[in-house]
Write a protein that holds these residues in place. Structure first.
Motif, PDB file in Angstrom:
ATOM      1  N   GLN A  30       2.562  -5.051  -3.039  1.00 25.30           N
ATOM      2  CA  GLN A  30       1.377  -4.888  -3.880  1.00 25.30           C
ATOM      3  C   GLN A  30       1.481  -5.862  -5.046  1.00 25.30           C
ATOM      4  N   GLU A  31       0.492  -6.728  -5.138  1.00 24.17           N
ATOM      5  CA  GLU A  31       0.458  -7.724  -6.203  1.00 24.17           C
ATOM      6  C   GLU A  31       0.155  -7.054  -7.547  1.00 24.17           C
ATOM      7  N   PRO A  32       0.495  -7.688  -8.654  1.00 26.85           N
ATOM      8  CA  PRO A  32       0.248  -7.102  -9.978  1.00 26.85           C
ATOM      9  C   PRO A  32      -1.219  -6.721 -10.232  1.00 26.85           C
ATOM     10  N   VAL A  36      -3.028  -5.797  -1.992  1.00 23.06           N
ATOM     11  CA  VAL A  36      -1.822  -5.703  -1.163  1.00 23.06           C
ATOM     12  C   VAL A  36      -1.826  -6.843  -0.144  1.00 23.06           C
ATOM     13  N   ALA A  37      -0.695  -7.516  -0.046  1.00 22.48           N
ATOM     14  CA  ALA A  37      -0.553  -8.663   0.849  1.00 22.48           C
ATOM     15  C   ALA A  37      -0.425  -8.215   2.303  1.00 22.48           C
ATOM     16  N   ARG A  38      -0.784  -9.120   3.199  1.00 19.04           N
ATOM     17  CA  ARG A  38      -0.635  -8.842   4.630  1.00 19.04           C
ATOM     18  C   ARG A  38       0.832  -8.642   5.006  1.00 19.04           C
ATOM     19  N   THR A  52      -8.059  -7.338   1.874  1.00 19.22           N
ATOM     20  CA  THR A  52      -8.786  -6.119   1.501  1.00 19.22           C
ATOM     21  C   THR A  52      -8.543  -5.024   2.535  1.00 19.22           C
ATOM     22  N   GLU A  53      -8.402  -5.393   3.797  1.00 20.87           N
ATOM     23  CA  GLU A  53      -8.140  -4.407   4.849  1.00 20.87           C
ATOM     24  C   GLU A  53      -6.783  -3.722   4.618  1.00 20.87           C
ATOM     25  N   ILE A  54      -5.754  -4.519   4.405  1.00 20.85           N
ATOM     26  CA  ILE A  54      -4.417  -3.968   4.184  1.00 20.85           C
ATOM     27  C   ILE A  54      -4.392  -3.164   2.884  1.00 20.85           C
ATOM     28  N   THR A  55      -5.120  -3.616   1.876  1.00 19.53           N
ATOM     29  CA  THR A  55      -5.207  -2.865   0.622  1.00 19.53           C
ATOM     30  C   THR A  55      -5.799  -1.486   0.876  1.00 19.53           C
ATOM     31  N   GLY A  56      -6.817  -1.408   1.709  1.00 17.03           N
ATOM     32  CA  GLY A  56      -7.401  -0.110   2.066  1.00 17.03           C
ATOM     33  C   GLY A  56      -6.409   0.788   2.785  1.00 17.03           C
ATOM     34  N   ARG A  80      -4.656   1.473  -8.735  1.00 16.49           N
ATOM     35  CA  ARG A  80      -4.674   0.020  -8.988  1.00 16.49           C
ATOM     36  C   ARG A  80      -5.252  -0.738  -7.804  1.00 16.49           C
ATOM     37  N   ALA A  81      -4.902  -0.315  -6.597  1.00 15.63           N
ATOM     38  CA  ALA A  81      -5.433  -0.968  -5.396  1.00 15.63           C
ATOM     39  C   ALA A  81      -6.944  -0.739  -5.286  1.00 15.63           C
TER      40      ALA A  81
END
Length: 98
Positions: A30-32, A36-38, A52-56, A80-81
């Motif tokens: 998870q970036e600051p 969230v990265a793949r 955005t998909e992985i963040t979800g 945060r996400a």
């Protein structure tokens, strides 16, 4: 997805969930800014691009684990996400999210 269908209840399953929580919170995936990265490139110590998909998926997992174990840091990571998706990823002009 309910993890109870995959991991049986008991002390062993709690240990597995705790390890997963530690990875979610401390891997750097998870970036600051909250996205969230793949995946994380361990050889270069850097993340692939934020998805955005992985963040979800991350939000869903963090909230599910929070509901099971009550870890407030998971709730904060999910918040945060979500803020990243709403405030940074959403293109209001086009009504789309990449």
């Amino acid at each position: 997805m309910q993890l109870t269908n995959v991991i049986p209840a008991g002390p062993f399953s709690t240990a597995i969930l705790d390890r997963g929580i530690q990875w979610l919170l401390h891997s750097g995936i998870q970036e600051p800014q909250g996205g969230v990265a793949r995946y994380h490139c361990t050889d270069r110590c850097e993340n692939a691009r934020v998805s955005t998909e992985i963040t979800g998926y991350f939000i869903s997992s963090a909230l599910d684990l929070h509901s099971r174990l009550g870890n407030a840091r998971l709730l904060e990571a999910a918040r945060r996400a979500g803020a990243f998706l709403v405030e940074q990823a959403w293109n209001a002009e086009l009504s789309v999210m990449p």
